[in-house]
Structures are given as structure tokens and as C-alpha cells.
Design a protein around this motif. Structure first.
Motif, PDB file in Angstrom:
ATOM      1  N   ILE A 137       0.839  -1.197   0.000  1.00 27.25           N
ATOM      2  CA  ILE A 137       0.000   0.000   0.000  1.00 27.25           C
ATOM      3  C   ILE A 137       0.873   1.246   0.000  1.00 27.25           C
ATOM      4  N   ARG A 138       1.991   1.198   0.719  1.00 24.14           N
ATOM      5  CA  ARG A 138       2.933   2.323   0.741  1.00 24.14           C
ATOM      6  C   ARG A 138       3.449   2.612  -0.666  1.00 24.14           C
ATOM      7  N   GLU A 139       3.767   1.570  -1.414  1.00 22.74           N
ATOM      8  CA  GLU A 139       4.250   1.756  -2.784  1.00 22.74           C
ATOM      9  C   GLU A 139       3.204   2.470  -3.646  1.00 22.74           C
ATOM     10  N   ALA A 140       1.954   2.061  -3.491  1.00 26.66           N
ATOM     11  CA  ALA A 140       0.887   2.693  -4.273  1.00 26.66           C
ATOM     12  C   ALA A 140       0.697   4.147  -3.859  1.00 26.66           C
ATOM     13  N   LEU A 141       0.786   4.419  -2.566  1.00 25.26           N
ATOM     14  CA  LEU A 141       0.660   5.795  -2.089  1.00 25.26           C
ATOM     15  C   LEU A 141       1.816   6.649  -2.597  1.00 25.26           C
ATOM     16  N   ASP A 142       3.031   6.116  -2.574  1.00 26.60           N
ATOM     17  CA  ASP A 142       4.192   6.868  -3.063  1.00 26.60           C
ATOM     18  C   ASP A 142       4.038   7.218  -4.543  1.00 26.60           C
ATOM     19  N   GLU A 143       3.394   6.323  -5.310  1.00 28.67           N
ATOM     20  CA  GLU A 143       3.265   6.558  -6.743  1.00 28.67           C
ATOM     21  C   GLU A 143       2.086   7.462  -7.085  1.00 28.67           C
ATOM     22  N   TYR A 144       0.931   7.226  -6.435  1.00 29.43           N
ATOM     23  CA  TYR A 144      -0.290   7.907  -6.848  1.00 29.43           C
ATOM     24  C   TYR A 144      -0.707   9.045  -5.918  1.00 29.43           C
ATOM     25  N   ALA A 145      -0.106   9.103  -4.728  1.00 30.25           N
ATOM     26  CA  ALA A 145      -0.432  10.183  -3.791  1.00 30.25           C
ATOM     27  C   ALA A 145       0.842  10.600  -3.061  1.00 30.25           C
TER      28      ALA A 145
END
Length: 489
Positions: free
Chosen positions: A412-420
Motif C-alpha cells: 500500500i505504501r508503494e501505491a501511495l508513493d506513486e499515486y499520492a
């Protein structure tokens, strides 16, 4: 008036021909979980020779086995053989199609069914079933439907994947009573093992990736859901969900009515929302020119968009059997939401704290996040292979911060770093080393979330993941979150 009342009195399979097709049949009941014991008892009462098998051999299983042995069944623990001369296998819903027992039965030409299919064959011919399936929202919708039916004076009961085991609900109780209408929650597992099921009306609320390892992919998972529409069932379709529409069209009978539900103004043959009113343009005398008010948004608790959709689905199913409009409102008002489903915990210093621990997959979490404009998101746990990129990218503009827990928080951290990338993210591994007695990891989570929140924000526990890596189950996760909030306040 269109579609009001059961469309026919087609008898269930058990009522055709042989009065008791199970008499002296050798039936293997696979599994001693929730559904197995009621199935075994029902078959024994009908004169079947019952062999129960379960690969477990622990104290709990042995206790249940002893009770069934006393009732007349033969029980085999620690292995799952197919009894020689077996006529039928009734398998627990969670057992996979590639389990050794199911494969042996297929090779031997022995029919394998589930508890729902057995209940359908045992039910009285005039008992009406209204069925609900979908990835998310099933329990809420089936409970809403039960409440609406009861408000209309109907002898109704919620069964299936919740509440009373479905086999017990089709058989007379100690006083000889059987309920007239069942609000049936059905999982994809239960539908996979059902062959002749034909509810009066049914809905697929939504479909999103879940249980893909069990079904072998999204397509077979969705198709299992779609079986609820087969064989002439009135179809209630969520027009906002592509799979719901597709399954109704491809799996259902095109000659049976199709009723849509939508979050905006309904078209002819649909239920929807006009300003703050839930209205019906399907089950009215003149659907082309008139509509009937069913309830207001204030009658739906909570009035989150996806929960309004649940209420409309329940209303459509109820209206298909002639329930009055006033009863829809009364039932929704009387409905008490299940715990841990967008439950408002408290407001502290202008910040709302909401427990949606039941959001155990990304689809459920997306619905929850879409209910609030500014969110500090508490997420993480076991993703079970689910992807979170779409969830994070669609919710990014709502996120004020995120607090991540659990085994798959890095994903989830990876997705947040990329999209938010502008969103502040805090990861929490466990409780503070110097935590007071009784304080848990959720005290740390709530403290971190509170530090990120401002007045008007919502701290939302919507994990998008299962809980078993850190908690006993999702109710415990939600309870500990609420307790930490109350300590904060």
C-alpha cells in the motif's frame, strides 16, 4: 401492477415425484463446520444413511462428531474418504472443487451439491426465496430486506451466509412452523455448489476480485455469482456495476423481468434517487409516467452512497413480492446496521472516527473512502494478492494522511508513493514499548492518525485487507480501534 408477488408456484425439486428421495440413500456430508451438522441432522431425519467426513481431528471436531454419532451418523475424522456405494455428497461451501473428495466423487459419477442446493430440494413448494450475492454489501442488504419484509407483516427470516443455517430454515421447527419468505445471502462458494436453485428474485450487488485462488480467476468467480440469476429468476441489477449488468444479461433468462437500481434519477423499470428521496419506477401501475416514494436518504443508516445502493436493492427485492412503499421506509428506519460497517465511533475535537473494519478488500475500502471528502486512512493487513493501485489512485484526492499496519503495508505504501506522493504516510509495526496496560497497537494507530487529522477530517479504518496477521478477525480489529478512540476522547 408489474412484477408484484411471486410469478409462479413452481415446486422445488424435492417436491417432484418421490416424496422422500433421501430415504435409505447413502449420503456423504463433507465438513463439520457451520453447515455440516445441520445438513447431517436433516438427512438423518429423512431416513438417509449419513457418513460425515472431516480432515480435522481436534477437540472441537470430536465433540461435534460425538453428537452426530449419537444421532445416528457414522463419522470419520482425520481423513476424507468417499464412502463405497455413496449416492450423494453434500459438501461444505469452502471446500474447493479440486479437493480430493470432490474429485473422487466426480470420477465415480456421484453428484456433489452444497447446503444451499440441499435446502432448495427440501424446502416447501410455496416458500419464497429472495437471494442476494456480491463481493461486498451482502450482509447489510439481506438484513435490510429482512427488516423491510417484517415491517410489511411478512413471516420472513434472513438466512444463508448469515444467521440461521439455511437447511434449518426450510424445515419445520419444534412447533411445525416454516417461514414463508427467506432473505438468502449467498457466497460464491455456495452458488458454485448449487445446480437447480431458482429464487423468485435475486441481485448481484457488485463483483470485484476476491477468492480468486479458490475459483481460479475473476471470470469463474463472477460466473459463480451469476448463477443466482439462472432459471427464470427476476433480476435486480446494479446499473453502476458492469459485472452485475453483464451477469444478469448473460446468465439470466431474457424472458424474465430485469429491474435496475441507480444512485440518480431512475428510468422506467428502475429504482433510484431523486433529490433526497428513494423512488420506485418499476413496481408501480404506470412506470412510464409515474413513480412512488419509498423512503428518504435520512432513513438509510449510514447514508453512504454504497449503502443507499444496498437499500435500493433490498427495496427492489421486497417490492417484487408486493411489499408496500410505507413498509420499505419503516423497515429501513428499524434496521440496525451490523457492527464494523462504516460505524461512527466518536467525534473528538472536530474529527470523526469511523470503524469500517469489515472493508477487507480494496473494493469495499473504495466504497468507504468515497463516503468522506477528507480522510486520514488507516489501512493494511493481508491483501491476499489483491491489487491496490486503482484504489489508491481513485482516492488520492481525498487523503489527508495514511497510517499503515499489517503484513502487506509495504504494498500500500508503494501505491501511495506513486499515486499520492504528497500524502503523509506513517507505518505502525506494533504497540509502544512503554504502553500502559490494556493499550494495543490501535492506540498507536489512533494517536498517529489524530496527529495527521484536522477539524472536519475523518479518521477512517477501512483496511482493504484481511485481519488475521495481527488480529483474531475483523471484529476484533474494529473493536480495538473503537476502544483506542474512546481512550483518546
Amino acid at each position: 401492477m408489474p412484477h408484484q408477488g411471486p410469478s409462479d408456484t413452481t415446486p422445488s425439486p424435492a417436491s417432484v415425484g418421490d416424496e422422500n428421495p433421501f430415504a435409505d440413500a447413502l449420503v456423504c456430508v463433507a465438513g463439520l463446520g457451520v453447515s455440516g451438522p445441520p445438513v447431517a441432522r436433516a438427512l438423518l431425519a429423512r431416513g438417509a444413511r449419513v457418513v460425515v467426513v472431516d480432515g480435522r481431528d481436534d477437540e472441537t471436531t470430536r465433540r461435534v462428531a460425538a453428537e452426530l454419532t449419537e444421532a445416528g451418523a457414522r463419522v470419520v475424522l482425520g481423513e476424507t474418504p468417499l464412502p463405497e456405494g455413496c449416492d450423494l455428497v453434500v459438501i461444505s461451501p469452502g471446500w474447493r472443487p479440486d479437493s480430493p473428495l470432490a474429485e473422487r466423487a466426480a470420477e465415480a459419477g456421484v453428484e456433489v451439491i452444497g447446503d444451499v442446493e440441499l435446502a432448495w430440494r427440501l424446502k416447501p413448494a410455496d416458500q419464497v426465496w429472495l437471494a442476494i450475492t456480491g463481493t461486498n454489501g451482502k450482509t447489510t442488504t439481506v438484513r435490510m430486506l429482512e427488516s423491510i419484509l417484517r415491517a410489511d407483516g411478512r413471516d420472513a427470516l434472513a438466512v444463508g451466509n448469515v444467521g440461521t443455517p439455511i437447511v434449518d430454515a426450510v424445515l419445520p421447527d419444534a412447533e411445525g412452523h416454516v417461514h414463508d419468505i427467506l432473505a438468502v445471502e449467498l457466497s460464491s462458494f455456495q452458488l458454485h455448489w448449487s445446480e437447480s436453485l431458482r429464487p423468485h428474485a435475486a441481485t448481484v450487488l457488485n463483483v470485484a476480485p476476491d477468492h480468486l485462488d479458490w475459483h481460479g480467476g475473476l471470470e469463474p468467480y463472477a460466473r459463480a455469482k451469476g448463477r443466482v440469476f439462472a432459471r427464470g429468476t427476476l433480476r435486480v441489477v446494479n446499473t453502476a456495476d458492469a459485472w452485475s449488468v453483464r451477469l444478469a444479461e448473460e446468465e439470466g433468462d431474457p424472458h424474465t423481468p430485469l429491474v435496475g437500481i441507480r444512485s440518480d434519477t431512475p428510468r422506467t423499470g428502475e429504482l433510484g434517487v431523486v433529490e433526497d428521496l428513494l423512488v420506485d419506477r418499476a413496481f408501480v401501475d404506470e412506470p412510464h409516467s409515474s413513480a412512488e416514494e419509498l423512503a428518504t436518504l435520512a432513513d438509510v443508516r449510514p447514508a453512504a452512497p454504497h449503502n443507499v445502493s444496498n437499500a435500493l436493492a433490498a427495496a427492489a427485492l421486497a417490492r417484487s413480492v408486493g411489499v408496500a412503499a410505507d413498509s420499505v421506509r419503516a423497515g429501513l428506519v428499524a434496521f440496525v446496521p451490523e457492527p464494523h460497517r462504516i460505524a461512527h465511533v466518536a467525534r473528538v475535537a472536530g474529527v470523526d472516527y469511523v470503524d469500517d473494519s469489515k472493508a477487507t478488500n480494496p473494493h469495499a475500502a473504495a466504497a468507504s473512502l468515497n463516503s468522506y471528502p477528507s480522510v486520514v486512512w488507516v489501512a493494511g493487513g493481508l491483501l491476499k494478492g489483491a491489487e491496490v493501485d486503482d484504489l489508491v489512485s481513485s482516492a488520492a484526492h481525498r487523503l489527508r494522511g495514511a497510517v499503515l499496519i499489517g503484513a502487506d503495508r509495504a504494498r500500500i505504501r508503494e501505491a501511495l508513493d506513486e499515486y499520492a506522493p504528497e500524502v503523509t504516510v506513517v507505518e505502525v509495526e506494533g504497540p509502544a514499548a512503554d504502553a500502559p496496560e490494556g493499550h494495543t497497537v490501535m492506540d498507536v494507530v489512533v494517536a498517529e492518525a489524530t496527529a495527521l487529522a484536522g477539524e472536519g477530517d475523518t479518521v477512517l479504518l477501512a483496511p482493504a485487507a484481511a485481519s488475521m496477521d495481527m488480529f483474531t478477525n475483523y471484529p476484533e480489529r474494529g473493536r480495538l480501534f473503537a476502544e483506542a478512540v474512546h481512550r483518546l476522547g
